[in-house]
Design a protein around this motif. Structure first.
Motif, PDB file in Angstrom:
ATOM      1  N   ALA A  35       0.985  -1.281  -0.012  1.00 49.42           N
ATOM      2  CA  ALA A  35      -0.076  -0.114  -0.008  1.00 49.42           C
ATOM      3  C   ALA A  35       0.943   1.103  -0.065  1.00 49.42           C
ATOM      4  O   ALA A  35       1.935   1.217   0.510  1.00 49.42           O
ATOM      5  CB  ALA A  35      -0.853   0.043   1.280  1.00 49.42           C
ATOM      6  N   GLU A  36       0.567   2.367  -0.669  1.00 53.76           N
ATOM      7  CA  GLU A  36       1.416   3.688  -0.815  1.00 53.76           C
ATOM      8  C   GLU A  36       0.792   4.658   0.177  1.00 53.76           C
ATOM      9  O   GLU A  36       1.257   5.545   0.012  1.00 53.76           O
ATOM     10  CB  GLU A  36       1.418   4.010  -2.386  1.00 53.76           C
ATOM     11  N   SER A  37      -0.353   4.312   0.674  1.00 47.74           N
ATOM     12  CA  SER A  37      -0.665   5.300   1.842  1.00 47.74           C
ATOM     13  C   SER A  37      -1.302   4.688   2.767  1.00 47.74           C
ATOM     14  O   SER A  37      -1.709   3.361   3.103  1.00 47.74           O
ATOM     15  CB  SER A  37      -1.581   6.137   1.140  1.00 47.74           C
ATOM     16  N   GLY A  38      -1.467   5.452   3.993  1.00 47.00           N
ATOM     17  CA  GLY A  38      -2.361   4.895   5.110  1.00 47.00           C
ATOM     18  C   GLY A  38      -3.924   4.518   4.723  1.00 47.00           C
ATOM     19  O   GLY A  38      -4.168   3.451   5.543  1.00 47.00           O
ATOM     20  N   ASP A  39      -4.322   5.289   3.987  1.00 44.71           N
ATOM     21  CA  ASP A  39      -5.877   5.308   3.616  1.00 44.71           C
ATOM     22  C   ASP A  39      -5.951   3.897   2.693  1.00 44.71           C
ATOM     23  O   ASP A  39      -6.900   3.054   3.131  1.00 44.71           O
ATOM     24  CB  ASP A  39      -6.423   6.331   2.797  1.00 44.71           C
TER      25      ASP A  39
END
Length: 134
Positions: A35-39
């Motif tokens: 994943a490239e983001s927390g979301d």
């Protein structure tokens, strides 16, 4: 208590995700997602179970610390290792207080990842019940 051997790598820098995935694969951890983001990480965690999350602290948007809080709120057994190139005592202390199980300082090396995987194995021994004897 359900358990998964899947690994989720969360970092906004693609080359860092790739490097970490290669090192984890070398240790036999093949079931990895990125994943490239927390979301994005939270969406993946809501859809599937992961036993180990490698979570970068500094990301645009939802920070690693905010993501860690949300992971803890899920109430599932997951070992979260925070990763950062900024290993200030305050970062480490805050991450542990929120619920991180470990901390890895970038740049990644096989030794650093091996150390966190050993801590993960000890955590598994303490948190995952053995299968019922037949």
């Amino acid at each position: 208590m359900a358990f998964s051997d899947k690994v989720l790598i969360v970092d906004d820098v693609a080359i860092m995700r790739s490097l970490l995935k290669r090192i984890l694969n070398g240790f036999g951890y093949e079931a990895t997602s990125e994943a490239e983001s927390g979301d994005e990480a939270l969406r993946l965690l809501e859809q599937d179970d992961y036993g180990l999350v490698m979570l970068d602290i500094n990301m645009p948007g939802t920070s690693g610390m905010q993501t860690l809080k949300s992971i803890q709120a899920l109430g599932r057994p997951v070992f979260v290792a925070m990763v950062s190139s900024h290993s200030t005592a305050e970062n480490v202390k805050t991450a542990i207080e929120i619920g991180a199980n470990g901390f890895v300082v970038k740049p990644y090396t096989e030794n650093k990842i091996g150390d966190i995987l050993e801590k993960y194995r000890r955590w598994l021994d303490a948190h995952v019940a053995p299968a019922d004897p037949v």
